[in-house]
Every structure is written in structure tokens, then in C-alpha cells.
Design an enzyme around this catalytic site. Structure first.
Site, PDB file in Angstrom:
ATOM      1  N   ASN A 127       0.724  -1.261   0.063  1.00 17.91           N
ATOM      2  CA  ASN A 127       0.126  -0.120  -0.140  1.00 17.91           C
ATOM      3  C   ASN A 127       1.036   1.436  -0.088  1.00 17.91           C
ATOM      4  O   ASN A 127       1.713   1.543   0.857  1.00 17.91           O
ATOM      5  CB  ASN A 127      -0.816   0.125   1.186  1.00 17.91           C
ATOM      6  CG  ASN A 127      -1.710   1.428   1.346  1.00 17.91           C
ATOM      7  OD1 ASN A 127      -2.726   1.333   0.782  1.00 17.91           O
ATOM      8  ND2 ASN A 127      -1.322   2.078   2.237  1.00 17.91           N
ATOM      9  N   GLU A 128       0.879   2.134  -1.184  1.00 16.44           N
ATOM     10  CA  GLU A 128       1.549   3.468  -1.260  1.00 16.44           C
ATOM     11  C   GLU A 128       2.860   3.435  -0.798  1.00 16.44           C
ATOM     12  O   GLU A 128       3.202   4.303   0.175  1.00 16.44           O
ATOM     13  CB  GLU A 128       0.493   4.333  -0.376  1.00 16.44           C
ATOM     14  CG  GLU A 128      -0.901   4.508  -0.627  1.00 16.44           C
ATOM     15  CD  GLU A 128      -1.808   5.515   0.364  1.00 16.44           C
ATOM     16  OE1 GLU A 128      -1.059   6.193   0.949  1.00 16.44           O
ATOM     17  OE2 GLU A 128      -2.830   5.559   0.005  1.00 16.44           O
ATOM     18  N   PRO A 129       3.600   2.613  -1.222  1.00  8.27           N
ATOM     19  CA  PRO A 129       5.047   2.841  -1.040  1.00  8.27           C
ATOM     20  C   PRO A 129       5.663   3.633  -1.774  1.00  8.27           C
ATOM     21  O   PRO A 129       5.111   4.093  -2.696  1.00  8.27           O
ATOM     22  CB  PRO A 129       5.589   1.363  -1.422  1.00  8.27           C
ATOM     23  CG  PRO A 129       4.712   1.010  -2.535  1.00  8.27           C
ATOM     24  CD  PRO A 129       3.482   1.318  -2.336  1.00  8.27           C
ATOM     25  N   PHE A 143      -1.888  -0.974  -3.776  1.00  9.85           N
ATOM     26  CA  PHE A 143      -2.759   0.287  -3.707  1.00  9.85           C
ATOM     27  C   PHE A 143      -1.936   1.319  -3.251  1.00  9.85           C
ATOM     28  O   PHE A 143      -0.981   1.200  -2.702  1.00  9.85           O
ATOM     29  CB  PHE A 143      -3.786   0.107  -2.615  1.00  9.85           C
ATOM     30  CG  PHE A 143      -5.039  -0.777  -2.998  1.00  9.85           C
ATOM     31  CD1 PHE A 143      -6.054  -0.211  -3.626  1.00  9.85           C
ATOM     32  CD2 PHE A 143      -4.768  -2.205  -2.909  1.00  9.85           C
ATOM     33  CE1 PHE A 143      -7.133  -1.082  -4.057  1.00  9.85           C
ATOM     34  CE2 PHE A 143      -6.012  -3.025  -3.457  1.00  9.85           C
ATOM     35  CZ  PHE A 143      -7.075  -2.424  -3.944  1.00  9.85           C
TER      36      PHE A 143
END
Length: 469
Positions: free
Chosen positions: A418-420, A469
Site C-alpha cells: 500500500n502506497e510505498p 494500492f
């Protein structure tokens, strides 16, 4: 030989479970003295009572206890019956956040990194039958850049240690899910995998069963009325179901799968689970369930609830599903970690689609990582020397998530991060490796070759997508 399994506990004539939920002893250990002083052997002194399962933070008012970061300990006692000579004994924790060492009668019986997946410990050779057994658990909720989720720990002027998450939800710690003492046959079924092919009103269920020891496998499928729908002998094969009832979105139908292990004609073990016949396919931007396009409507959720924190509660789950149905949702994502297994069981029942997410969140040295990424801020997260250990933990938790959840009809996709910070060549290399590992593990991408070679072709079995994501 005792076998190891992470299958969700079931009860029948061969298997039993005893809940160890309740009030346990509990001690904070801010100076990390417990291991040096042998608390795992002597037990906890000056302890308080702590409900298990629960998150300790939401049970306190003072900042020192509520926001505690570091080592802490649990202790309880349990008994084993002395009349089960042919069974192995296991302790199964639904989760311990974020890392733990489990001791039984002073001996290490298990260690685990990662706070959202089961911890299973073989205690067959350690327990004292018919006598009290001391169970002690060391837990730590520190955040680092080597573990999931990511963050750091800061020591303030007063000497207190505070978690500094690189993510936007509370860093709960504790034994968050139920604890069971399991009795399982020493010759036991350890895992199974199913996948599906549809041909008009006929369905083929390809299966593969793993087990310990020697023996023969029989697999039977029963409909919702308990009527036998199909049966097959062999550790892998295909069940053919005529006029199959399909698991549809918001219109679920579940069959009962029974797996039996025989040795020399004698029944040795049995495992049963509920499955739903459905296929998943992605065509361009379309998601197809059983060949029909589905528009996803739903939520990115959390497990948190007042007082209990991340502990599972059936009444809370029921109310949550009723609210989602009232809003006409059909899907949710387990942001940002695998949920308790009971959430998936209820989603199976209710016909909800689930995006199952590994806790790979906070992979950027900024709380506002998504916004910062949009402005081009670069923190060199994946260039750090911590990345090697981080990827090892990441891949292990992907493996555990897929192993645990692969047979739930509700799970149609796995989310791997998620959102790295994905703006460097190093991050591309990192995630290419993680995605390749997931595809290797996922049976929908790695078909059951033996059963398929005998009965069909791999391309006819639809796959889970892998998402980020």
C-alpha cells in the site's frame, strides 16, 4: 509423527479444540528484563489481569500504558487430558502483534514475526498430561524498517519509548485473536487447495490434499442440505458437480468439503470446511465472477472497535456486515493487514468479495507518504541496508496470507503493498521479486498440475489478480 498445520480449527471425532480465551496475567517490561530474569520459566510477578483476545491500549487511560511501546508478557495455565495417546497437541494463536516467542513449561515452542497471521506451536513433547501447564508469551510491538508494517521508535526526554508509524492507523499490540489448544491425530491432514472450472451447469473442483504419514485420501462434497454431490479418492483429483450451485456476489451458496485420511482401511483423520464454487477472471478493466462482470462497491476497512481494539467479536462483525449491506456494498479490502479468519468466513456466508492485503504499509519515511510521493519527495527507502531483511519478512507474510486464505470463495484478489515509495529502480526490483513470489505461491497462478493434466487444461481455471494500492 506429529504434523504441523495452520488449517482453521475444526471439531469432529478425530480433532478437538479448547479455547484458552479469558483473563491472563500481563506485565509491561520497559527495561526488557523478562528474558534475563527468566519470566518464561518462573512466571510473571506483580502482574495485572488482561483479557485475551484484546488490544491492551484501549483498556488504559494513562498515556504511559495506552501508548506503551516495547516488550510485554502474558501468562496463563492450561490442562491436557491424559487419555489421548494417538494425538498431537498444538497451541494456535490467531495472531500476536507484532512479534512473539511462546514458552510452554519454560521451553521455547514457537517464534513468529508479523502481527496478523496465525502462530502455531507444537507442544506434544512438552505438555504434562493431567497436570497444569504454564504458558508464557513474550511480545513486542516496536516498529522498524525491517518489519511490516514499517515505522520507527523514538525515545523522548522522559525516557519513554514511543512508536512512530509511517502509516495512518494506530499501532495496536497484544494477543488480538483467540487462542486454542488443539488435539490433532499424529497422522493428520495438513492442508488442501481447491480451484474451479465451469462448463454450463457442470462444475469441476480440482483439489490437492497434503497430509503427514502414509495413507489414502477420500474427498467428498455435500450440498447445503447435506446431500452428497460428488466424491473422489486420491490426494489430488477433480470432483464433478452436475447442476452446480454457484457462489455469487451477494448471493452465496456454500458446500461442505470433507477430507478423510485412511490407513489400512482405518479412518485416521478427518477435516471439513465450507467452500463456494466460483471462478475469477480479469479481462482488461473488467472483473468477472463466474463469467459475469462485477462492479465493486465497498470499503477499505479496519478491524478496530472501541474497547476491544483489534480483537475479533462476532457481534461487531455482524453489525459491520449489516451496515455494509444497508449501504449496498459488495466488497471490502482488508486494509492494511490480513483480518481475523472469522471475517472471511462471514464474507463467504454473505457473498462479499474481499481484497486480502498483506501489512506492507509505511514503506516511505513519511507519514504523508502518498501526498509526498505526488510532489516528488524521495526518501531512499528501498536503497537502505534494511531492505534485505524487510523483503524476507514481506515474502514470508505473503506466503502465510496465501496459505491461510487461498480457499475462501470471498477472496478474489491479493494486495501486496500500500502506497510505498515506488519511484526508483530499487523499488522496482524489490516489488518484482515480491510479485513473482506471490504468483509462485498462489495456486490460481500455479495450477494443480497433476489434477489438471488428468482432467483439463490450466488456462480454463481462472486466476486471482495481484494488486497494489
Amino acid at each position: 509423527m506429529v504434523t504441523y498445520s495452520e488449517l482453521y480449527p475444526c471439531v469432529n471425532g478425530f480433532r478437538s479444540k479448547t479455547t484458552l480465551d479469558g483473563l491472563w496475567k500481563f506485565s509491561f517490561d520497559p527495561m526488557s528484563m523478562g528474558k534475563r530474569e527468566g519470566w518464561y520459566e518462573k512466571g510473571l510477578t506483580d502482574a495485572i489481569s488482561m483479557p485475551v483476545p484484546s488490544s491492551f491500549a484501549d483498556l488504559f487511560t494513562s498515556e504511559e500504558e495506552r501508548d506503551y511501546c516495547g516488550d510485554f508478557w502474558y501468562e496463563t495455565q492450561f490442562y491436557c487430558p491424559d487419555d489421548q495417546q494417538d494425538r498431537g497437541y498444538f497451541l494456535r494463536f490467531g495472531s500476536i502483534t507484532h512479534r512473539a516467542v511462546v514458552y510452554c513449561n519454560g521451553q521455547v515452542v514457537g517464534e513468529h514475526e508479523g502481527g496478523f497471521l496465525p502462530v502455531v506451536c507444537d507442544v506434544t513433547d512438552v505438555v504434562r498430561k493431567g497436570q497444569p501447564n504454564r504458558l508464557v508469551v513474550w511480545v513486542n510491538n516496536d516498529l522498524t524498517e525491517e518489519t511490516l508494517p514499517c515505522g520507527s521508535v523514538k525515545t523522548v526526554a522522559s525516557g519513554r519509548r514511543l512508536a512512530k508509524p509511517y502509516f495512518d492507523f494506530y499501532n495496536y499490540g497484544g494477543i488480538h485473536r483467540s487462542v486454542y489448544l488443539l488435539q490433532i491425530p499424529k497422522q493428520a491432514i495438513t492442508d488442501y487447495t481447491v480451484m474451479y472450472e465451469l462448463d454450463g451447469e457442470t462444475a469441476k473442483i480440482y483439489y490437492q490434499v497434503t497430509y503427514g504419514g502414509k495413507g489414502k485420501i477420500r474427498v467428498s462434497l455435500y450440498d447445503a442440505d447435506g446431500i452428497l454431490a460428488a466424491a473422489q479418492d486420491g490426494e489430488e483429483g477433480a470432483l464433478v458437480v452436475e447442476k452446480a450451485h454457484l457462489w455469487e456476489v451477494r448471493n452465496a451458496y456454500l458446500y461442505t468439503l470433507k477430507i478423510e485420511l485412511f490407513q489400512d482401511g482405518r479412518a485416521m483423520d478427518e477435516y471439513q470446511d465450507r467452500i463456494g464454487i466460483r471462478t475469477v477472471e480479469v479481462e482488461g478493466e473488467k472483473i468477472l465472477i463466474n463469467g459475469k462482470q462485477v462492479y465493486l462497491k465497498g470499503y477499505g476497512k479496519h478491524e478496530d472497535f472501541e474497547v476491544i481494539g483489534k480483537a475479533f467479536n462476532w457481534a461487531v462483525a455482524k453489525r459491520d456486515f449489516e451496515c455494509m449491506k444497508w449501504s449496498n456494498a459488495n466488497c471490502f479490502r482488508t486494509s492494511h493487514y490480513p483480518y481475523a479468519e472469522e471475517w472471511y468466513q462471514m464474507a463467504d456466508e454473505e457473498g462479499f468479495l474481499v481484497i486480502d492485503e498483506v501489512p506492507a504499509v509505511g514503506m516511505m519515511r513519511s507519514f504523508a507518504n502518498f501526498a509526498d510521493a505526488g510532489t516528488g519527495k524521495f526518501t531512499y527507502f528501498f536503497e537502505a541496508p534494511t531492505v534485505s531483511k524487510l523483503k524476507e519478512n514481506h515474502k514470508k507474510q505473503v506466503e502465510e496470507m496465501i496459505l491461510r486464505d487461498k480457499n475462501h470463495p470471498c477472496v478474489f484478489a491479493f494486495s501486496l503493498f500500500n502506497e510505498p515509495e515506488t519511484t526508483s529502480d530499487a523499488s522496482r526490483e524489490y516489488f518484482s521479486d515480491v510479485f513473482a513470489w506471490a504468483r509462485e505461491l498462489d495456486p490460481q497462478h500455479r495450477p494443480l498440475t497433476g489434477a489438471l493434466e488428468k482432467n483439463s487444461s490450466p488456462e480454463k481455471c481462472k486466476c486471482y489478480p495481484l494488486l497494489d494500492f
